[in-house]
Enzyme design. Structure first.
Site, mmCIF file in Angstrom:
data_model
loop_
_atom_site.group_PDB
_atom_site.id
_atom_site.type_symbol
_atom_site.label_atom_id
_atom_site.label_comp_id
_atom_site.label_asym_id
_atom_site.label_seq_id
_atom_site.Cartn_x
_atom_site.Cartn_y
_atom_site.Cartn_z
ATOM 1 N N THR A 105 0.827 -1.209 0.000
ATOM 2 C CA THR A 105 0.000 0.000 0.000
ATOM 3 C C THR A 105 0.862 1.259 0.000
ATOM 4 O OG1 THR A 105 -1.527 1.248 1.393
ATOM 5 C CG2 THR A 105 -0.088 -0.267 2.536
ATOM 6 N N ASP A 106 0.273 2.349 -0.481
ATOM 7 C CA ASP A 106 0.982 3.635 -0.409
ATOM 8 C C ASP A 106 1.022 4.182 1.016
ATOM 9 O OD1 ASP A 106 -1.694 4.366 -0.150
ATOM 10 O OD2 ASP A 106 -1.670 5.866 -1.749
ATOM 11 N N GLU A 107 0.226 3.593 1.924
ATOM 12 C CA GLU A 107 0.179 4.124 3.293
ATOM 13 C C GLU A 107 1.504 3.933 4.028
ATOM 14 O OE1 GLU A 107 -3.267 3.354 5.649
ATOM 15 O OE2 GLU A 107 -4.600 3.567 3.934
ATOM 16 N N TYR A 132 -2.120 -0.532 10.922
ATOM 17 C CA TYR A 132 -2.207 -1.195 9.614
ATOM 18 C C TYR A 132 -0.978 -0.872 8.758
ATOM 19 C CZ TYR A 132 -3.369 -1.654 4.652
ATOM 20 O OH TYR A 132 -3.314 -1.948 3.312
ATOM 21 N N LYS A 186 2.048 -3.287 7.350
ATOM 22 C CA LYS A 186 2.359 -3.476 5.923
ATOM 23 C C LYS A 186 3.811 -3.059 5.647
ATOM 24 C CE LYS A 186 0.039 -4.611 2.925
ATOM 25 N NZ LYS A 186 -0.313 -5.964 2.369
#
Ligand code: NAD
Ligand code: DAU
Length: 355
Positions: A136-138, A161, A165
């Protein structure tokens, strides 16, 4: 060895099921779909491929090493696309344990099972093998008003989260660097589209609106996300898996930055036109401000130049075309929504696979 078998983890989830449907339709891979069937796994999302002989479903937890070893021994895949994860930020804030378990320990366990299998392959199969980690870009944290995330943006995850990741991304990188496992990683922006569990912004707003419930807007509604239609992501994943260079990272995004309020207003206007409320009021009247998400990242936006230049991918859908398709799908599939909302989607799976 069956050279055209591919493992997909998390293939009963939102993005995984889109990828499975795409690969069944547009490739000759045989897919072994490895999924624990958590609350987010839904076999009804795989109804169109369930009878296909190239789709083999295995209810397996990626934290269970022996089960993974047996699957590798039985199916002898030429690659893995790893999507299985706990994926919802709000759930990670309320209960991080499952995120640490699946996203970190599960990725570690899968990497180790993959490494054991891959190490024993013959040289040619070893070098053509791919482990594609879907992220993810998060992991890059939050942007201010300007700038885009690139593949070299430093990691600054802010939620349980995104931290889990980010940890999994680092594990994948280490397994490449230390053991030579041929890995590629992709980091994608916010997805939307058919079959998305109605806890995420867009399906939550659609399902709440259709049942006349308040539309909860966190804070001022001015946080920005970069939206990508899920089938565009699935097409990107296929390309990264088949042609990505080991050791490389590819950012995937839609170039569709919107504030949450813009997204919600668009959904309300479309629904006003396509499914007017019986009381003559607008869906906009259901908008309700609620407490902000703790640590709420302000803005995400992806520079997807590298995957475009190196692999020729670009999204086919604009936000306008993708959101129209999405609303059309939710309006045309009330059963899928009803089964998810009532919990009925679990009944059949539990009959088949137990609780
Ligand atoms: P999802 O929550 O819809 O699906 C996750 C799937 O993983 C479910 O089918 C679930 O049953 C399965 N799963 C969970 N724990 C498991 C375990 N221990 N063993 C085996 N299977 C397990 O998620 P999604 O939105 O489809 O996201 C898929 C992947 O893409 C995730 O890795 C996520 O981090 C990443 N991602 C998601 C988005 C997005 O906008 N949704 C964007 C970028 C990246
Ligand atoms: O950026 C990629 C990530 O996008 C993925 O890695 C995650 O798996 C995925 O869940 C998504 O994370 P977000 O937190 O951005 O998505 P979510 O749909 O939960 O929220 C989108 C925005 O909408 C965010 O700013 C919070 C806000 N929001 C969300 C919900 C559920 C609301 O205002 N109200 C809501 O009810």
């Amino acid at each position: 060895m069956t050279l055209k078998t591919l493992f997909i983890t998390g293939g009963a989830g939102f993005i995984g099921s889109a990828l499975v449907r795409l690969l069944i339709a547009e490739s000759d891979w045989t897919i072994v779909n490895i999924d624990k069937l958590t609350y987010a796994g839904n076999l009804e999302s795989l109804a169109t491929v369930s009878d296909n002989r190239r789709h083999v479903f295995s209810r397996t937890d990626i934290c269970e090493r022996e089960a993974l070893d047996s699957l590798f021994a039985e199916h002898r895949p030429s690659g893995v696309i790893h999507l299985a994860a706990e994926s919802h930020v709000d759930r990670s804030i309320h209960g991080p344990a499952e995120f640490i378990q699946t996203n970190i320990v599960g990725t570690y366990t899968l990497l180790e099972a993959t490494r054991a299998y891959w190490s024993a392959l013959a040289a040619a199969e070893k070098s053509s093998f791919r482990f594609h980690h879907v992220s993810t870009d998060e992991v890059y944290g939050s942007l201010g008003a300007e700038g885009l995330f690139t593949e070299t943006t430093p990691y600054r995850p802010n939620s349980p989260y995104s931290a889990s990741k980010a940890s999994s991304d680092h594990l994948v990188r280490a397994w490449l660097h230390t053991y030579g496992l041929p890995t590629v990683t992709s980091n994608c922006s916010n997805n939307y589209g058919p079959y998305q569990f109605p806890e995420k912004l867009i399906p939550l707003m659609i399902t709440h609106a259709l049942s006349g419930k308040p539309l909860p807007i966190y804070g001022k509604g001015d946080n920005v996300r970069d939206w990508l239609y899920v089938d565009d992501h699935a097409r990107a994943l296929k390309i990264v898996f088949e042609r990505g260079v080991p050791g490389e990272v590819y950012n995937i995004g839609g170039n569709n930055e919107k504030t949450n309020l813009e997204v919600i207003d668009t959904l309300c206007s479309l629904l006003d036109r396509l499914r007017p409320r019986t009381d003559g009021r607008s869906y906009l009247d259901l908008k309700t401000s609620v407490a902000d998400r703790p640590g709420h990242d302000k803005r995400y936006a992806i520079d997807a130049g590298k995957i475009n230049r190196d692999l020729g991918w670009k999204p086919q859908e604009s936000f306008e075309s993708g959101i129209a398709k999405t609303i059309d799908w939710y309006l045309s599939n009330p059963e899928w929504i009803a089964h998810v909302v009532s919990g009925e989607y679990r009944t059949w799976m539990e009959k088949q696979y137990g609780k």
